[in-house]
Design an enzyme around this catalytic site. Structure first.
Site, PDB file in Angstrom:
ATOM      1  N   ASN A 163       0.728  -1.256  -0.025  1.00 43.37           N
ATOM      2  CA  ASN A 163      -0.045   0.219   0.167  1.00 43.37           C
ATOM      3  C   ASN A 163       0.697   1.398   0.234  1.00 43.37           C
ATOM      4  OD1 ASN A 163       0.617  -0.242   2.623  1.00 43.37           O
ATOM      5  ND2 ASN A 163      -1.106   0.322   3.630  1.00 43.37           N
ATOM      6  N   GLU A 216       4.828  -3.450  12.321  1.00 46.18           N
ATOM      7  CA  GLU A 216       3.911  -2.502  11.907  1.00 46.18           C
ATOM      8  C   GLU A 216       2.570  -3.205  11.296  1.00 46.18           C
ATOM      9  OE1 GLU A 216       4.014   0.713  12.840  1.00 46.18           O
ATOM     10  OE2 GLU A 216       6.223   0.704  13.412  1.00 46.18           O
ATOM     11  N   CYS A 275      -3.087   1.879   6.683  1.00 47.24           N
ATOM     12  CA  CYS A 275      -3.316   1.342   7.992  1.00 47.24           C
ATOM     13  C   CYS A 275      -3.793   2.165   9.111  1.00 47.24           C
ATOM     14  CB  CYS A 275      -1.887   0.866   8.776  1.00 47.24           C
ATOM     15  SG  CYS A 275      -0.669   1.988   8.468  1.00 47.24           S
ATOM     16  N   GLU A 288       8.782   3.156  14.015  1.00 47.97           N
ATOM     17  CA  GLU A 288       9.455   3.829  12.959  1.00 47.97           C
ATOM     18  C   GLU A 288       9.486   5.040  12.887  1.00 47.97           C
ATOM     19  OE1 GLU A 288       7.856   1.660   9.646  1.00 47.97           O
ATOM     20  OE2 GLU A 288       9.467  -0.172   9.751  1.00 47.97           O
TER      21      GLU A 288
END
Ligand code: NAD
Length: 486
Positions: A156, A255, A289, A463
């Protein structure tokens, strides 16, 4: 709709063990805009993975010794090359996974921002002097690269999800092997090419596309030399890899999925709140997300807010993702479309109303949709949708809103809109999410220096910023006893 496949942006060879390589098998990549193949790429095997690990071991020996400031200079050149190739990269991403081109241009800047930040930060990686409880002792910490990193990434954000891992890994002195998503492998290959052009040494950043994710991954999980796994993708796959990584006690960053609630309180401006929801819900056609997945609005402004949200949704232009005026493109694949349709059909069958949209349009296109009167047991209020659909639920009290928002296995991002300063703090502190946007539907947009990551089933680690860099560094303590007598 035609697919203007500009051959110059396409990539096909894998990069590992010092060379651009073809493989015995290949697999095709399809443009979601029209379902046509844009080309095929190398299909790497477990044997190739082993060769990549051997090459990484050799590359690590010298890369970890390169002065961090020099590592930063190469990263800086890589950042510049990203911008020099911005249009090609954007076009390639749109071809691979159907994100509207105006957004993929932005993704190149987003992806490069992590490289730029790490380029600047590399030379600042250092340690601490620690005072000891004995006069003749000295203590220091030294920050050292974790070693060989294995990265698995989703489709994505074909560039952003890679640089968010590769840039800090390389800045830290690690070497990294990326297995890109099978739906968008070419962008990863393009990024590796630019890294080599920037002066990145051979095998510091290898890319192995494959159509057999589990088969390629197995050697990495078993190999003691691979010291870290970094994964972005679904919670189901993340859970599986977490277990596999336990065997060799790898450092792990995960993640994973999200199910972001957006709370809108009575004191908010309904038009401004609706605009933030549109931005947060519909970018990348709802396939991020941190996209809003559930909207909760307080009863006093529910009607007006829903009317404005419906109007704004109806005005979104659905179309060719390569066109400059498209807001909503196709979703990435049939399975994604089927999931969206199943969630919408489930809500409608339980009494929901679609104030706009509600159906498959054509091909992989789903109409931008707003649902009201959504029953509490509807799938869409529990499962990640990954599509252009927003269910709107009415609440009465702040306590109720927070209970609904936190009633999720996920804990990645949450949003709230309010003009009450005390409420803003209360809500921000009560939301069980790693990222909270107050009056801001895009708090992490082009923000390589902030921590990005989730709580609960949304992941482990962060991150971005120093948090993201530290994921690739080991803290070594060095103690020394002196002879004070001279
Ligand atoms: P996915 O989990 O299906 O795939 C992600 C990657 O894992 C791909 O490269 C895939 O090939 C690989 N994979 C799949 N099965 C594997 C296996 N058995 N062994 C090894 N690798 C395997 O996810 P996706 O559909 O590509 O991406 C969408 C998901 O990613 C959503 O859930 C989304 O929320 C999540 N995501 C999270 C973040 C975040 O930062 N938290 C960012 C982007 C996407």
């Amino acid at each position: 709709m035609t697919t203007p496949t500009n051959q110059s942006v396409l990539r096909s060879k894998a990069y590992f063990a010092g060379e651009w390589r073809t493989t015995a098998q290949t697999f095709e990549v399809f443009h979601p805009g029209n379902g046509q193949s844009i080309g095929s790429v190398a299909d790497c095997t477990a044997d190739d993975a082993r060769k990549a690990i051997d090459a990484a071991e050799i590359a690590l020996k010298s890369w970890r010794k390169v002065n961090p400031n020099e590592r930063g200079k190469i990263l800086r050149k890589w950042n510049d090359l990203m911008f020099a190739h911005q249009e090609e990269l954007a076009r390639l991403m749109t071809l691979e996974m159907g994100k509207p081109i105006t957004e993929t241009r932005g993704e190149v800047a987003y992806a490069a921002s992590f490289i730029e930040w790490c380029a600047e930060e590399a030379g600042r990686i250092s340690g601490e002097r620690i005072s000891m409880r004995f006069n003749h002792k000295r203590g220091f910490t030294s920050m050292e690269p974790v070693g060989i990193v294995y990265a698995v990434t989703p489709w994505n954000f074909p560039a952003g999800m890679i640089t968010r891992k590769v840039a800090p890994a390389l800045a830290a002195g690690c070497v990294i092997i990326v297995k890109p998503a099978e739906l968008s492998p070419m962008t990863a290959l393009f990024l590796a090419e630019l890294w080599l052009q920037a002066g990145g040494p051979a095998d510091t950043f290898q890319v192995l596309p494959t159509n057999d994710a589990a088969g390629l991954t197995a050697p990495f999980m078993e190999d003691e030399r691979v010291r870290k796994l970094t994964f972005t993708g679904s919670t189901a796959v993340g859970r599986l890899l977490y277990q596999q990584a336990a065997k060799t006690i790898k450092r792990v960053s995960l993640e994973l999925g999200g199910h972001a609630p957006f709370l809108i309180f009575d004191d908010a401006d309904p038009a401004k709140a609706a605009q933030e929801v549109i931005g947060s819900k519909f970018r990348n056609t709802g396939q991020t997300c941190i996209c809003t997945n559930r909207v909760y609005v307080q009863r006093g402004i529910a009607e007006e807010f829903t009317r404005i949200l419906t109007e704004k949704t109806a005005a979104l232009k659905v179309g060719d993702p390569l066109a400059d005026d498209t807001n909503i493109g196709p979703v990435v694949e049939q399975a994604g479309l089927d999931k969206i349709k199943a969630q919408v059909d489930d809500a409608l069958s339980k009494g929901a109303t679609a104030t706009v949209g509600g159906k498959v349009k054509e091909g992989l296109y789903f109409e931008p949709t707003i649902l009201t009167n959504v029953a509490p047991d509807s799938l869409i209020l529990k499962q990640e949708t990954f599509g252009p659909v927003a269910p709107v639920v009415i609440f009465d009290t702040e306590e109720e809103a927070l209970r609904l928002a936190n009633d999720s296995e996920f804990g990645l991002a949450a949003y709230a809109y309010t003009n009450d300063l005390s409420r803003a703090w209360r809500v921000a502190e009560a939301l069980e999410y790693g990222i909270v946007g107050i009056n801001d539907g895009g708090p992490t947009a082009v923000a390589p220096h902030v921590p990005f990551g989730g709580m609960k089933n949304s992941g482990v680690g962060r991150e971005g910023g120093h948090w993201g860099l530290e994921e690739y560094l080991e803290t070594k303590f060095i103690g020394m006893a002196l002879n004070l007598e001279g």
